[in-house]
Design a protein around this motif. Structure first.
Motif, PDB file in Angstrom:
ATOM      1  N   VAL A   1       0.839  -1.204   0.000  1.00  0.00           N
ATOM      2  CA  VAL A   1       0.000   0.000   0.000  1.00  0.00           C
ATOM      3  C   VAL A   1       0.869   1.247   0.000  1.00  0.00           C
ATOM      4  O   VAL A   1       0.598   2.220  -0.726  1.00  0.00           O
ATOM      5  N   ARG A   2       1.934   1.221   0.814  1.00  0.00           N
ATOM      6  CA  ARG A   2       2.812   2.388   0.880  1.00  0.00           C
ATOM      7  C   ARG A   2       3.463   2.659  -0.477  1.00  0.00           C
ATOM      8  O   ARG A   2       3.592   3.813  -0.893  1.00  0.00           O
ATOM      9  N   ALA A   3       3.866   1.598  -1.162  1.00  0.00           N
ATOM     10  CA  ALA A   3       4.443   1.780  -2.498  1.00  0.00           C
ATOM     11  C   ALA A   3       3.379   2.236  -3.493  1.00  0.00           C
ATOM     12  O   ALA A   3       3.646   3.028  -4.401  1.00  0.00           O
ATOM     13  N   LEU A   4       2.157   1.750  -3.294  1.00  0.00           N
ATOM     14  CA  LEU A   4       1.062   2.097  -4.200  1.00  0.00           C
ATOM     15  C   LEU A   4       0.812   3.605  -4.213  1.00  0.00           C
ATOM     16  O   LEU A   4       0.461   4.168  -5.263  1.00  0.00           O
ATOM     17  N   GLU A   5       1.013   4.257  -3.082  1.00  0.00           N
ATOM     18  CA  GLU A   5       0.807   5.704  -3.016  1.00  0.00           C
ATOM     19  C   GLU A   5       1.675   6.432  -4.030  1.00  0.00           C
ATOM     20  O   GLU A   5       1.244   7.413  -4.647  1.00  0.00           O
ATOM     21  N   ARG A   6       2.907   5.963  -4.222  1.00  0.00           N
ATOM     22  CA  ARG A   6       3.807   6.581  -5.208  1.00  0.00           C
ATOM     23  C   ARG A   6       3.506   6.085  -6.612  1.00  0.00           C
ATOM     24  O   ARG A   6       3.551   6.845  -7.578  1.00  0.00           O
ATOM     25  N   ILE A   7       3.158   4.807  -6.716  1.00  0.00           N
ATOM     26  CA  ILE A   7       2.933   4.206  -8.030  1.00  0.00           C
ATOM     27  C   ILE A   7       1.790   4.879  -8.767  1.00  0.00           C
ATOM     28  O   ILE A   7       1.895   5.196  -9.957  1.00  0.00           O
ATOM     29  N   VAL A   8       0.680   5.124  -8.077  1.00  0.00           N
ATOM     30  CA  VAL A   8      -0.479   5.703  -8.755  1.00  0.00           C
ATOM     31  C   VAL A   8      -0.193   7.116  -9.252  1.00  0.00           C
ATOM     32  O   VAL A   8      -0.806   7.579 -10.225  1.00  0.00           O
ATOM     33  N   VAL A   9       0.736   7.784  -8.604  1.00  0.00           N
ATOM     34  CA  VAL A   9       1.104   9.147  -9.020  1.00  0.00           C
ATOM     35  C   VAL A   9       2.011   9.115 -10.246  1.00  0.00           C
ATOM     36  O   VAL A   9       1.858   9.924 -11.173  1.00  0.00           O
ATOM     37  N   GLU A  10       2.945   8.181 -10.272  1.00  0.00           N
ATOM     38  CA  GLU A  10       3.960   8.175 -11.316  1.00  0.00           C
ATOM     39  C   GLU A  10       3.644   7.233 -12.484  1.00  0.00           C
ATOM     40  O   GLU A  10       4.302   7.291 -13.521  1.00  0.00           O
ATOM     41  N   SER A  11       2.661   6.386 -12.351  1.00  0.00           N
ATOM     42  CA  SER A  11       2.334   5.457 -13.429  1.00  0.00           C
ATOM     43  C   SER A  11       1.781   6.193 -14.648  1.00  0.00           C
ATOM     44  O   SER A  11       0.953   7.099 -14.514  1.00  0.00           O
ATOM     45  N   PRO A  12       2.209   5.802 -15.855  1.00  0.00           N
ATOM     46  CA  PRO A  12       1.686   6.429 -17.078  1.00  0.00           C
ATOM     47  C   PRO A  12       0.282   5.960 -17.438  1.00  0.00           C
ATOM     48  O   PRO A  12      -0.351   6.538 -18.317  1.00  0.00           O
ATOM     49  N   ILE A  13      -0.208   4.895 -16.781  1.00  0.00           N
ATOM     50  CA  ILE A  13      -1.545   4.374 -17.048  1.00  0.00           C
ATOM     51  C   ILE A  13      -2.247   4.109 -15.714  1.00  0.00           C
ATOM     52  O   ILE A  13      -1.592   3.947 -14.682  1.00  0.00           O
ATOM     53  N   PRO A  14      -3.588   4.077 -15.718  1.00  0.00           N
ATOM     54  CA  PRO A  14      -4.325   3.856 -14.466  1.00  0.00           C
ATOM     55  C   PRO A  14      -3.948   2.539 -13.791  1.00  0.00           C
ATOM     56  O   PRO A  14      -3.679   1.537 -14.456  1.00  0.00           O
ATOM     57  N   VAL A  15      -3.979   2.553 -12.455  1.00  0.00           N
ATOM     58  CA  VAL A  15      -3.548   1.413 -11.649  1.00  0.00           C
ATOM     59  C   VAL A  15      -4.736   0.815 -10.894  1.00  0.00           C
ATOM     60  O   VAL A  15      -5.488   1.534 -10.220  1.00  0.00           O
ATOM     61  N   ILE A  16      -4.875  -0.501 -11.011  1.00  0.00           N
ATOM     62  CA  ILE A  16      -5.917  -1.245 -10.305  1.00  0.00           C
ATOM     63  C   ILE A  16      -5.270  -2.013  -9.163  1.00  0.00           C
ATOM     64  O   ILE A  16      -4.283  -2.723  -9.377  1.00  0.00           O
TER      65      ILE A  16
END
Length: 433
Positions: free
Chosen positions: A61-76
């Motif tokens: 979850v902690r990594a997800l906070e950064r991933i959703v911001v930096e991902s070029p496509i939507p994250v599920i």
């Protein structure tokens, strides 16, 4: 047959007539931010519209906070068993939450997730796999696996209805291809929600791709399915995306990048076509343009069978012919055939035209005619079909250079026309209007 309802996952429309969305799932531990982001970028570059990440622990979850911001496509966010992780993933900014309402801890836990998703405006994916049916459906599963899958999915949809939540898509998947086809057909008749398609645990890149093409291709051809994921036993998630695109391109549902046409070869083959096709396929991966390229293994069939292709080659023992839209461009030594083909492709992309040198084209046509004469007695079914196709093409084009030709693989609005204003040294030109 198509899903009437539509949801929005981070800007990607799913259902309601939107193009079929392609997704994959990262193979990394989500907590490993760098590795996960590297794979997400590979998925996006391959054409993935969405990406799913497993979230089995708080560190994910902690990594997800950064991933959703930096991902070029939507994250599920993919959640199993622990409803609190679903709540945290929503708070972390996930663009969609995937849960199985049957293993998340009961209806009250599902209700809490739904309430949090509703407040955050986050859509959900709900559903069930053949290996995770609720206990009360096990007897039905033994009698009718298809009915059991559909019953489980319908129960989940009815739960969402009772919770007054409509922002979701549904998935029922099985390792069994016929069961997956039958259950999704049946479910599509019972609900209006967008459907996510997949063959779960499909297998290796080879067998899994074939099973997925059969199962998903059948459903998509029926107009069933709004988003797809190919599940392959590979650490390279982008390979799943490539297979998904080939399925969509084969069905003419979406276009992305080149289309390669290659004959199956036979005893008339006079050059190393396996190597040539493999090289052309690999080099075409670098192109985004929706061009269609044909590779014919012999000159007996001429170019009639692939007259619709934007570019193509046909070969004999020592020489080969490069053609475009059924018109010879030039003959070249066999060892230069692939390089010269891409020279023509690159020139046409840069200039927006395919230039035809009259002299070289005439030489190529004479060479082709000579090869055909040498093999005139070999009236195979393929040759007869090629001759009939060539005659039909000539009739359709008629006389003169002003006729418009469709650009295979390109948007319908684009046309290829013969430009009469070309310079004498360049000869005729095909021009994109």
């Amino acid at each position: 047959m198509a899903s009437k309802k539509q949801i929005d996952v981070g800007g990607v429309k799913i259902g309601g007539g939107a193009p079929v969305a392609v997704q994959s799932m990262t193979k990394t531990e989500t907590a490993d931010f760098d590795a996960t982001m590297k794979q997400i970028h590979a998925i996006a570059e391959a054409g993935g519209d969405l990406v799913r990440c497993a979230v089995p622990r708080d560190e994910d979850v902690r990594a997800l906070e950064r991933i959703v911001v930096e991902s070029p496509i939507p994250v599920i966010a993919d959640i199993h068993f622990n409803y609190t992780l679903a709540l945290k993933a929503i708070d972390a900014g996930a663009h969609c939450i995937r849960i199985n309402p049957g293993n998340i801890g009961g209806h009250d836990k599902v209700g809490q997730v739904v309430d949090r998703a509703r407040d955050a405006g986050v859509p959900m994916r709900i559903g069930v796999n053949s290996g995770s049916l609720p206990k009360h459906l096990h007897e039905l599963e033994r009698q009718s696996p298809v009915e059991a899958l559909v019953a489980a999915a319908v129960e989940h949809v009815e739960l969402m209805d009772r919770l007054a939540f409509e922002d979701f898509k549904v998935s029922i998947k099985s390792t069994n291809v016929p069961n997956t086809i039958a259950s999704n057909r049946l479910l599509s008749q019972r609900i209006d929600n967008p459907l996510h398609l997949g063959i779960t645990e499909a297998g290796t890149k080879w067998s899994g791709s074939l099973k997925s093409a059969v199962g998903l291709g059948t459903l998509l051809a029926d107009g069933i399915g709004d988003t797809i994921r190919i599940s392959l036993s590979t650490f390279h998630a982008e390979e799943e995306v490539k297979v998904a695109w080939e399925i969509l391109k084969a069905l003419k549902l979406r276009e992305r990048g080149p289309v390669l046409i290659a004959c199956p070869t036979c005893g008339r083959l006079q050059f190393d076509m396996d190597t040539v096709v493999a090289e052309i396929e690999e080099r075409l991966r670098q192109y985004d343009d929706p061009i269609e390229v044909a590779v014919l293994g012999c000159a007996v069939n001429g170019i009639g069978e692939a007259s619709h292709a934007d570019f193509g080659i046909t070969g004999a023992k020592n020489e080969g012919l490069i053609f475009a839209h059924g018109k010879p461009l030039r003959k070249v030594p066999q060892e230069q055939l692939v390089d010269e083909l891409f020279t023509e492709i690159d020139k046409s992309i840069d200039r927006g035209t395919v230039e035809v040198d009259e002299h070289k084209a005439a030489e190529g046509a004479e060479w082709l005619e000579k090869i055909e004469e040498e093999n005139a007695g070999e009236m195979t079914p393929e040759r007869i079909a090629a001759l009939e196709a060539a005659a039909a093409t000539e009739d359709a084009l008629g006389e003169g250079d002003g006729q418009a030709l469709p650009m295979a693989g390109a948007p319908k609005a684009k046309r290829i026309t013969l430009d009469e204003d070309a310079s004498p040294t360049a000869g005729r030109r095909f021009t994109r209007a």
